[in-house]
Design an enzyme around this catalytic site. Structure first.
Site, PDB file in Angstrom:
ATOM      1  N   GLY A  72     -37.807   6.340 -14.704  1.00  0.00           N
ATOM      2  CA  GLY A  72     -38.070   5.116 -13.959  1.00  0.00           C
ATOM      3  C   GLY A  72     -37.685   5.101 -12.671  1.00  0.00           C
ATOM      4  CG  ASN A 152     -33.192  -5.135 -16.049  1.00  0.00           C
ATOM      5  OD1 ASN A 152     -33.499  -5.619 -15.128  1.00  0.00           O
ATOM      6  ND2 ASN A 152     -31.822  -4.635 -15.776  1.00  0.00           N
ATOM      7  CD  GLN A 180     -36.228  -3.258 -19.931  1.00  0.00           C
ATOM      8  OE1 GLN A 180     -36.653  -3.507 -21.231  1.00  0.00           O
ATOM      9  NE2 GLN A 180     -35.333  -2.435 -19.559  1.00  0.00           N
ATOM     10  CB  SER A 200     -38.275   4.374 -17.887  1.00  0.00           C
ATOM     11  OG  SER A 200     -37.450   5.369 -18.628  1.00  0.00           O
ATOM     12  CG  HIS A 202     -34.824   6.050 -21.429  1.00  0.00           C
ATOM     13  ND1 HIS A 202     -33.613   5.267 -21.660  1.00  0.00           N
ATOM     14  CD2 HIS A 202     -34.735   5.930 -20.129  1.00  0.00           C
ATOM     15  CE1 HIS A 202     -33.097   4.667 -20.193  1.00  0.00           C
ATOM     16  NE2 HIS A 202     -33.886   5.308 -19.675  1.00  0.00           N
ATOM     17  CB  THR A 238     -41.694  23.829 -14.237  1.00  0.00           C
ATOM     18  OG1 THR A 238     -41.886  24.914 -13.285  1.00  0.00           O
ATOM     19  CG2 THR A 238     -42.208  24.172 -15.788  1.00  0.00           C
ATOM     20  CB  CYS A 326     -15.323  -4.210 -15.117  1.00  0.00           C
ATOM     21  SG  CYS A 326     -13.642  -4.682 -14.699  1.00  0.00           S
TER      22      CYS A 326
HETATM   23  C1  PLP Z   1     -34.048   1.058 -17.362  1.00  0.00           C
HETATM   24  C2  PLP Z   1     -34.701   0.547 -16.332  1.00  0.00           C
HETATM   25  C3  PLP Z   1     -35.092   1.393 -14.897  1.00  0.00           C
HETATM   26  C4  PLP Z   1     -34.506   2.790 -14.817  1.00  0.00           C
HETATM   27  O1  PLP Z   1     -35.395   3.684 -15.669  1.00  0.00           O
HETATM   28  P1  PLP Z   1     -34.523   5.096 -15.938  1.00  0.00           P
HETATM   29  O2  PLP Z   1     -35.565   6.044 -16.551  1.00  0.00           O
HETATM   30  O3  PLP Z   1     -33.319   4.990 -16.617  1.00  0.00           O
HETATM   31  O4  PLP Z   1     -34.184   5.669 -14.551  1.00  0.00           O
HETATM   32  C5  PLP Z   1     -35.808   0.889 -14.002  1.00  0.00           C
HETATM   33  N1  PLP Z   1     -36.055  -0.326 -14.041  1.00  0.00           N
HETATM   34  C6  PLP Z   1     -35.902  -1.351 -15.057  1.00  0.00           C
HETATM   35  C7  PLP Z   1     -36.511  -2.824 -15.026  1.00  0.00           C
HETATM   36  C8  PLP Z   1     -35.188  -0.765 -16.146  1.00  0.00           C
HETATM   37  O5  PLP Z   1     -34.734  -1.686 -17.211  1.00  0.00           O
END
Ligand code: PLP
Length: 396
Positions: A72, A152, A180, A200, A202, A238, A326
């Site tokens: 992302g 997020n 999100q 993204s 994950h 790639t 923190c």
């Molecule tokens: C997690 C997140 C990202 C970053 O995505 P990555 O794949 O971890 O680089 C960007 N924007 C939002 C709102 C996210 O929650």
């Protein structure tokens, strides 16, 4: 390791079993390079096409509008850099005050080191965007507006389609960080004025290390990563074949089960939230109770520190996250919580629970059972308790 109760899905999600199964052959037997002339490598190319079509279908877009990236953050950076390159004379960028660091840090860098002017749009107490301020901030010098689709930390949803239409009328490129939102909010990008969108893998049950950038057909695009001709020259390197196949599978899964998933997750989230609000006094929801993602609950527990709560939850195997970071020994509430103007006594005890389809009722029961005594114990230990006066001192 003992079993965990994972309610931190806005940080990352588990890979869906169907997704894992789809990607595994590309780690073992089918490791060819899709650009190769031989059949062994070339036979992988149609798998990329299928995955691209799946991502496009989830977004309501065309397959040729999808560029695969590594994450992302890369999609966000690529989008902003491309928009600035498309309008080299314009030196103004508009974002919200609650963007993810992938946009926020980049834009702060562009302001500090490259002379761009940045306007950050405020949010109100419920985390909703100040649309009047946004309207006033758009000028002929504005190159790009980047506003996230859903936040997020709070799950609050922004009216990006409306904002995109406004930008379109003024000839300003509009990008949204939808990391999100994808898989949770229905989208049909073909019918919107959104020029670019980041997602993204994950965050929607594909693995880490794969992302995508949607670029609407006709939008001027300048690649960020240059080299080979992959992604039609729009992103060299790639291809991450297993990751791309996985993202396609995750998007297909999301498209088929989104509505059921949202309903199930919302039911769990609402029960968790209502029970905690009922059982723990001086608890407050951060974010608009209605206008937010169905999986996210950001709660503030007055007079306690989020980190302490997290550590005690962790001892029970409960994985959540806090809205504070923190920094240099002092626990500062996150920029999102601060932007919302959450009062001091509340801001430090904010905890984000973010659920997924893989959470169960029994897990929610466990959190409802475990958390009230934790808050009670921490409050009795706290120097910031009601009427202590200590909170006021710490504010300076
Ligand atoms: C997690 C997140 C990202 C970053 O995505 P990555 O794949 O971890 O680089 C960007 N924007 C939002 C709102 C996210 O929650």
């Amino acid at each position: 390791m003992k079993p965990v109760i994972y309610v931190d899905n806005n940080a990352t999600t588990g890979v869906a079993p169907e997704v894992l199964e789809a990607m595994l052959p590309f780690f073992s037997g089918r490791y060819g390079n899709p650009s190769s002339m031989h059949t062994f490598g070339g036979s992988v190319a149609p798998e990329l096409a299928t995955a691209r079509a799946e991502v496009a279908a989830l977004l309501g877009a065309r397959a040729d509008e999808i560029i695969f990236t590594s994450c992302g953050s890369e999609s966000d950076s690529t989008a902003i850099h491309s928009a600035l390159a498309a309008n080299p004379d314009r030196r103004h960028i508009v974002i919200s005050r609650v963007e993810h660091p992938a946009i926020r840090s980049l834009c702060h860098h562009l302001a500090r080191h490259e002379g761009y002017r940045i306007t950050e749009i405020n949010v109100d107490r419920h985390g909703n965007l100040d649309l009047a301020q946004l309207g006033h901030s758009l000028t002929p010098d504005t190159a790009v507006v980047s506003i996230m689709w859903a936040n997020n930390e709070t799950g609050v949803i922004f009216p990006v389609e409306e904002i995109a239409a406004r930008c379109r009328r003024l000839g300003i490129i509009f990008h949204t960080d939808a990391v999100q939102a994808v898989g949770k909010i229905p989208m049909h990008l073909a019918d919107t004025a959104i020029d670019m969108l980041s997602l993204s893998g994950h965050k929607l049950h594909a693995p880490k290390g794969i992302g995508a950038l949607y670029v609407k057909k006709g939008t001027k695009f300048f690649p960020w990563l240059m080299g080979g001709h992959q992604e039609h020259g729009r992103r060299a390197g790639t291809e991450n074949v297993p990751g791309i196949v996985a993202l396609g599978a995750a998007c297909r899964l999301a498209r088929h089960r989104r509505e059921d998933e949202n309903t199930a997750v919302r039911t769990l989230r609402d029960r968790l939230e209502q029970e905690l609000l009922a059982r723990i006094p001086d608890t407050h929801v951060n974010g608009d109770p209605e206008n937010r993602l169905p999986n996210t609950s950001n709660l503030s527990f007055a007079y306690v520190e989020g980190e302490s709560i997290l550590l005690m939850l962790n001892e029970h195997g409960i994985c959540a996250s806090s809205g504070s970071a923190c920094t240099s020994g002092s626990l500062e509430p996150s920029h999102v919580i601060r932007a919302m103007g959450v009062p001091y006594t509340m801001a430090h005890g904010s905890i984000r629970f973010s659920l997924s389809i893989y959470n169960t009722e029994a897990e929610i029961d466990a959190i409802i059972h475990v958390l009230p005594p934790i808050i009670d114990r921490l409050r009795r230990m706290s120097p910031f308790g009601p009427g202590s006066g200590a909170a006021a001192c710490r504010m300076q």
